[in-house]
Scaffold this motif. Structure first.
Motif, PDB file in Angstrom:
ATOM      1  N   GLY A  22       0.955  -1.697   0.229  1.00 48.02           N
ATOM      2  CA  GLY A  22       0.149  -0.114  -0.196  1.00 48.02           C
ATOM      3  C   GLY A  22       0.658   1.057   0.011  1.00 48.02           C
ATOM      4  N   PRO A  23       0.424   2.178  -0.053  1.00 48.13           N
ATOM      5  CA  PRO A  23       1.073   3.500   0.490  1.00 48.13           C
ATOM      6  C   PRO A  23       2.312   3.930   0.699  1.00 48.13           C
ATOM      7  CG  PRO A  23      -1.292   4.079   0.461  1.00 48.13           C
ATOM      8  CD  PRO A  23      -0.458   2.795  -0.012  1.00 48.13           C
ATOM      9  N   ALA A  79      -9.455   4.105  -1.683  1.00 46.51           N
ATOM     10  CA  ALA A  79      -9.604   4.347  -2.986  1.00 46.51           C
ATOM     11  C   ALA A  79      -8.803   5.871  -3.914  1.00 46.51           C
ATOM     12  CB  ALA A  79     -11.088   4.254  -4.166  1.00 46.51           C
ATOM     13  N   LEU A  80      -9.410   6.979  -3.248  1.00 43.76           N
ATOM     14  CA  LEU A  80      -8.864   8.696  -3.815  1.00 43.76           C
ATOM     15  C   LEU A  80      -7.147   8.335  -3.387  1.00 43.76           C
ATOM     16  CD1 LEU A  80     -11.924  10.695  -2.933  1.00 43.76           C
ATOM     17  CD2 LEU A  80     -11.260   9.764  -5.227  1.00 43.76           C
ATOM     18  N   PHE A  81      -7.561   7.836  -2.101  1.00 40.48           N
ATOM     19  CA  PHE A  81      -5.501   8.143  -1.060  1.00 40.48           C
ATOM     20  C   PHE A  81      -4.832   7.020  -2.222  1.00 40.48           C
ATOM     21  CE2 PHE A  81      -2.635   6.938   1.546  1.00 40.48           C
ATOM     22  CZ  PHE A  81      -2.660   7.525   2.153  1.00 40.48           C
ATOM     23  N   LEU A  82      -5.281   6.080  -2.791  1.00 43.52           N
ATOM     24  CA  LEU A  82      -4.448   4.748  -3.524  1.00 43.52           C
ATOM     25  C   LEU A  82      -4.662   5.202  -4.951  1.00 43.52           C
ATOM     26  CD1 LEU A  82      -6.692   1.707  -2.377  1.00 43.52           C
ATOM     27  CD2 LEU A  82      -3.816   2.146  -1.469  1.00 43.52           C
ATOM     28  N   CYS A  83      -5.789   6.044  -5.645  1.00 45.47           N
ATOM     29  CA  CYS A  83      -4.806   6.643  -6.682  1.00 45.47           C
ATOM     30  C   CYS A  83      -4.586   7.921  -6.710  1.00 45.47           C
ATOM     31  CB  CYS A  83      -6.935   6.788  -7.213  1.00 45.47           C
ATOM     32  SG  CYS A  83      -8.158   6.199  -7.879  1.00 45.47           S
ATOM     33  N   TRP A  84      -4.555   8.641  -5.998  1.00 44.14           N
ATOM     34  CA  TRP A  84      -3.564   9.715  -6.157  1.00 44.14           C
ATOM     35  C   TRP A  84      -1.804   9.375  -5.538  1.00 44.14           C
ATOM     36  CZ3 TRP A  84      -0.147  11.582  -1.896  1.00 44.14           C
ATOM     37  CH2 TRP A  84       0.188  12.612  -2.379  1.00 44.14           C
ATOM     38  N   ALA A  88       0.946   9.358  -8.732  1.00 45.24           N
ATOM     39  CA  ALA A  88       2.294  10.244  -8.383  1.00 45.24           C
ATOM     40  C   ALA A  88       3.207   9.028  -9.036  1.00 45.24           C
ATOM     41  CB  ALA A  88       2.749  10.635  -6.576  1.00 45.24           C
ATOM     42  N   ALA A  89       2.961   8.064  -9.017  1.00 50.88           N
ATOM     43  CA  ALA A  89       3.800   6.985  -9.216  1.00 50.88           C
ATOM     44  C   ALA A  89       4.690   7.004 -10.461  1.00 50.88           C
ATOM     45  CB  ALA A  89       3.978   5.536  -8.614  1.00 50.88           C
ATOM     46  N   LEU A  90       2.939   6.878 -10.669  1.00 48.59           N
ATOM     47  CA  LEU A  90       2.935   7.075 -12.899  1.00 48.59           C
ATOM     48  C   LEU A  90       4.258   7.873 -12.956  1.00 48.59           C
ATOM     49  CD1 LEU A  90       2.277   5.558 -15.510  1.00 48.59           C
ATOM     50  CD2 LEU A  90      -0.018   6.542 -14.761  1.00 48.59           C
ATOM     51  N   ALA A 190       2.614   1.863  -8.762  1.00 50.92           N
ATOM     52  CA  ALA A 190       0.931   2.576  -9.712  1.00 50.92           C
ATOM     53  C   ALA A 190      -0.074   1.280 -10.060  1.00 50.92           C
ATOM     54  CB  ALA A 190       1.992   3.339 -11.128  1.00 50.92           C
ATOM     55  N   ALA A 191       0.623   0.430 -10.986  1.00 48.20           N
ATOM     56  CA  ALA A 191      -0.150  -0.366 -11.299  1.00 48.20           C
ATOM     57  C   ALA A 191      -0.846  -0.920  -9.572  1.00 48.20           C
ATOM     58  CB  ALA A 191       0.557  -1.917 -11.728  1.00 48.20           C
ATOM     59  N   ILE A 192      -0.271  -1.565  -8.714  1.00 46.50           N
ATOM     60  CA  ILE A 192      -0.843  -2.227  -7.572  1.00 46.50           C
ATOM     61  C   ILE A 192      -1.651  -1.302  -6.689  1.00 46.50           C
ATOM     62  CG2 ILE A 192       0.146  -3.175  -5.262  1.00 46.50           C
ATOM     63  CD1 ILE A 192       2.445  -4.196  -6.151  1.00 46.50           C
ATOM     64  N   MET A 193      -1.071   0.394  -7.241  1.00 43.89           N
ATOM     65  CA  MET A 193      -2.167   0.899  -6.052  1.00 43.89           C
ATOM     66  C   MET A 193      -4.035   1.254  -6.485  1.00 43.89           C
ATOM     67  SD  MET A 193      -0.535   2.678  -3.635  1.00 43.89           S
ATOM     68  CE  MET A 193      -0.072   0.921  -3.103  1.00 43.89           C
ATOM     69  N   PHE A 194      -4.240   1.650  -8.116  1.00 45.87           N
ATOM     70  CA  PHE A 194      -5.250   0.762  -8.770  1.00 45.87           C
ATOM     71  C   PHE A 194      -5.367   0.225  -8.492  1.00 45.87           C
ATOM     72  CE2 PHE A 194      -2.334   4.590 -12.014  1.00 45.87           C
ATOM     73  CZ  PHE A 194      -3.021   5.872 -11.323  1.00 45.87           C
ATOM     74  N   VAL A 195      -5.003  -0.963  -8.081  1.00 45.16           N
ATOM     75  CA  VAL A 195      -5.822  -2.304  -8.351  1.00 45.16           C
ATOM     76  C   VAL A 195      -6.565  -2.627  -7.609  1.00 45.16           C
ATOM     77  CG1 VAL A 195      -5.512  -4.899  -8.502  1.00 45.16           C
ATOM     78  CG2 VAL A 195      -4.594  -4.003 -10.111  1.00 45.16           C
ATOM     79  N   MET A 196      -6.117  -1.764  -5.950  1.00 48.96           N
ATOM     80  CA  MET A 196      -5.750  -1.458  -4.965  1.00 48.96           C
ATOM     81  C   MET A 196      -7.289  -1.456  -4.311  1.00 48.96           C
ATOM     82  SD  MET A 196      -3.046  -2.643  -2.281  1.00 48.96           S
ATOM     83  CE  MET A 196      -3.992  -2.484  -0.531  1.00 48.96           C
TER      84      MET A 196
END
Length: 212
Positions: A22-23, A79-84, A88-90, A190-196
Motif C-alpha cells: 500500500g502507500p 480508493a482516492l488515497f490509492l489513486c493519488w 504520483a508513482a506513474l 502505480a499498478a498495485i495502487m490502481f488495482v487496490m
C-alpha cells in the motif's frame, strides 16, 4: 497469560492484511533503498499499527461496523488515497529518473521522514479499515480470554512485515543503481495502487463482480 490460539489467529490475520504493498509500504521501500532514518520509520509504522489495533480491539471497530455509511466513506476515501499515490508513482515513472547515491544516502531530514511516515500511517483510510476496523471487529467475535493474544499476534505481524520490508529493500539496493529499476518500481507501485483502489471500492461497497 496470552492465549496461544488467539495469538496465532491474530498473527495469521495480521499477515494476511498487512502483506500488501500500500502507500505506506511503497514509501517504506523507497526510503529503505536510500537508507536514512530506518529505525525511526519502522518505529512509527509499528507504533501506528499498535495504536490502531488497540483502538479496534477495545471496541472502536465494532462500533464503526454498525454504521454502513462510515465504512463506505472510508472505502471511497481509501480508493482516492490509492489513486493519488498511483498517479504520483506513474508521473515519477514517466519522468526523468535521477539515480540517488545509495552508498551514502540522500539528504532527507529526520523531520521529513517522521512527517511522511505519520501521514501514511494515520491519514490512510485503508490502514484505518484494516488495523482499526477489521481486526477490531474480528477481535470482538473472540472469547474474552483470547483477545489480548489476538491483538499481540496482529501486532507481531506488523513487526515482522516491516522488518522484512526494510531489510529486503536494503539487500536489493545495488540493483537500484540503474535508472530503469526505479522506473520498474514506480510502474509496479502505480499498478498495485490502481488495482487496490478498484478492489477496495468493490469489496466494501458490495459491487458484484462482472461475469465473463
Amino acid at each position: 497469560m496470552l492465549s496461544a490460539s488467539g495469538y496465532l489467529q491474530g498473527l495469521t490475520l495480521g499477515m494476511g492484511l498487512i502483506i500488501a504493498i500500500g502507500p505506506k509500504d511503497a514509501y517504506v521501500i523507497r526510503q529503505s533503498l536510500l537508507g536514512r532514518h530506518l529505525l525511526v520509520m519502522m518505529g512509527i509504522c509499528v507504533g501506528a499499527d499498535i495504536v490502531l489495533i488497540a483502538l479496534g480491539t477495545l471496541g472502536l471497530g465494532t462500533v464503526v461496523a454498525r454504521h454502513e455509511w462510515v465504512m463506505q466513506a472510508a472505502a471511497i476515501g481509501g480508493a482516492l488515497f490509492l489513486c493519488w499515490h498511483g498517479l504520483a508513482a506513474l508521473r515519477s515513472a514517466l519522468g526523468e529518473i535521477a539515480v540517488p547515491d545509495l552508498s551514502s544516502g540522500v539528504d532527507v531530514s529526520l523531520r521529513q521522514v517522521i512527517n511522511a511516515t505519520c501521514v501514511m500511517s494515520f491519514l490512510n483510510p485503508l490502514a484505518l479499515l484494516d488495523s482499526g476496523l477489521l481486526i477490531g471487529v474480528i477481535s470482538g467475535t473472540k472469547p474474552e480470554h483470547e483477545r489480548l493474544g489476538f491483538a499481540v499476534g496482529a501486532i507481531s505481524a506488523s513487526v515482522i512485515w516491516f522488518g522484512l520490508l526494510i531489510g529486503g529493500a536494503r539487500m536489493i539496493a545495488p540493483l537500484f543503481r540503474m535508472p530503469v529499476m526505479w522506473k520498474v518500481l514506480d510502474l509496479t507501485i502505480a499498478a498495485i495502487m490502481f488495482v487496490m483502489a478498484v478492489v477496495t471500492v468493490r469489496s466494501v461497497l458490495g459491487v458484484a463482480p462482472v461475469s465473463g
